[in-house]
Design an enzyme around this catalytic site. Structure first.
Site, PDB file in Angstrom:
ATOM      1  CD  GLU A 166      28.135  28.345  31.786  1.00  0.00           C
ATOM      2  OE1 GLU A 166      28.004  29.499  32.231  1.00  0.00           O
ATOM      3  OE2 GLU A 166      28.251  27.344  32.527  1.00  0.00           O
ATOM      4  CE  LYS A 208      25.048  29.171  39.137  1.00  0.00           C
ATOM      5  NZ  LYS A 208      26.295  28.407  39.466  1.00  0.00           N
TER       6      LYS A 208
END
Length: 404
Positions: free
Chosen positions: A208, A224
């Site tokens: 990420e 997410k």
């Protein structure tokens, strides 16, 4: 600040160069290397051949060289095993662009011969030295209790979602650099990093991007939504829970960047894209913004840190509650690791899938997931196990793994 670039030609893979640099610096008795490998500021790897990383050296606005380091999650830092902030600056780095190496320096000095020798393509790569890990999984009950407390807080209107975390504990036999080399080669994460010093080591297999700045342009790509790699990733797009979770954090990141961005410049060029990561599929979005030239690294971090994807919404209330719900301090986990260039460009990951190694070779591996009103405690626990699986099952090539 300008810096000279010297083409060194084709050479070994970054993990092999990392090993060579480690060996060379040990023989010379100088600080070891640091590395970011995967996708960093448009490069496949940026390596500091020798860099002293000290506690308390935060990311600067415009370093007199290249800053490497980490910034830990800011809550309960006194309880963490490693220093809250670690960093250092080097005046020369090796850069790999997929097929060629270059040496870049703010002093315009030519590449030292010992560094050049580490990227020579004529020498066979030495494999990582033997290492093993022994991991202990976290207890399930405290995590279930924390998820239940979060669901109660959501029903009460205190938060919309929060990221509930737990952690594995482990022991490393061998060197952190060899664990890093093996893991990066096996997992190929987008935002891998290796840092080490007398304070310990950090080996990150993160997928990420927290913040990437090039000139006045800034992007953040929150993750997410997660399913195991064996699952059809399109189920993420039809999951009410995962889609809602992602969109809530996109709004939070838009708000964070909006604090320092040029008015009207915050956009969402990617929304709800499925991407693979070690052992899992993720749902990823990207938020972009333009910032005024006078906004520095410190200003960006003040507005956005800690990352929204690992806190919750609203962020401040989520952090207050997480301090009560979680049994362990997060430490480097859920903070940020990366590099700042001499011109102020930066690239920081979200320090997930990240192993923290103390000087006595004890290890921590944090895992967690976002909780919304639709969360099921058993599925949230399984998500933690899925995220950890690719790391706790790592083994040295040719050696067995003792298991968890």
């Amino acid at each position: 600040m300008t810096h000279a670039a010297e083409d060194l030609g084709p050479g070994p893979e970054p993990v092999d160069v990392l090993g060579r640099l480690h060996d060379a610096t040990r023989r010379a008795g100088v600080p070891g290397p640091a590395a970011v490998i995967g996708d960093w500021l448009g490069h496949a790897a940026i390596l500091a051949p020798s860099i002293r990383l000290d506690a308390g050296v935060a990311p600067p606005d415009r370093p007199r060289g290249w800053w490497f380091g980490h910034v830990s999650f800011p809550d309960r830092v006194a309880e963490a095993a490693l220093p809250a902030t670690v960093g250092g600056v080097t005046d020369g780095v090796l850069v790999f662009d997929g097929d060629r190496w270059s040496y870049r320096s703010v002093t315009a000095m030519p590449c030292p011969e010992w560094i050049r020798a580490c990227v020579t393509p004529t020498r066979a790569a030495d494999p990582p030295r033997p290492w093993t890990t022994a991991w202990t999984a976290p207890p399930r009950a405290p995590h279930r209790e924390a998820v239940a407390a979060c669901l109660d807080a959501i029903i009460a209107g205190e938060v919309y979602q929060a990221c509930i975390c737990t952690r594995y504990r482990g022991e490393l036999t061998g060197a952190a650099v060899d664990l890093a080399r093996s893991g990066i080669a096996a997992l190929a994460p987008r935002k891998a990093a290796f840092l080490s010093g007398t304070w310990g080591s950090v080996v990150s297999f993160s997928p990420e991007t927290f913040l990437r700045r090039t000139g006045d342009d800034v992007v953040s790509s929150p993750i997410k939504g997660t399913v195991p790699a064996s699952t059809d990733p399109t189920v993420l797009l039809t999951s009410i829970k995962d889609v809602a979770e992602n969109i809530m954090i996109v709004d939070l990141v838009r708000n964070d960047l909006g604090r320092v961005a040029v008015a009207g410049s915050v956009t969402v060029p990617e929304l709800l894209v499925t991407r693979p990561a070690p052992g899992v599929w993720h749902l990823v979005s990207t938020v972009a913004a333009r910032v005024p030239p006078q906004v520095g690294t410190g200003d960006l971090l003040d507005a956005t840190f800690p990352p929204g994807s690992v806190t919750g919404a609203p962020k401040l209330r989520a952090r207050e509650l997480l301090r009560r719900w979680e049994t362990d301090a997060r430490g480097v986990y859920c903070g940020a690791i990366g590099v700042v260039e001499p011109d102020g460009d930066l690239d920081l990951n979200v320090a997930i899938r990240t192993v923290e190694i103390a000087p006595d070779n004890t290890m921590h591996l944090g895992v967690g997931g976002g909780i919304t009103i639709d969360s099921d405690p058993d599925r949230e626990w399984q998500e933690c196990l899925d995220k950890a699986a690719s790391i706790v099952s790592l083994e040295h090539p040719g050696l067995g793994h003792p298991g968890v």
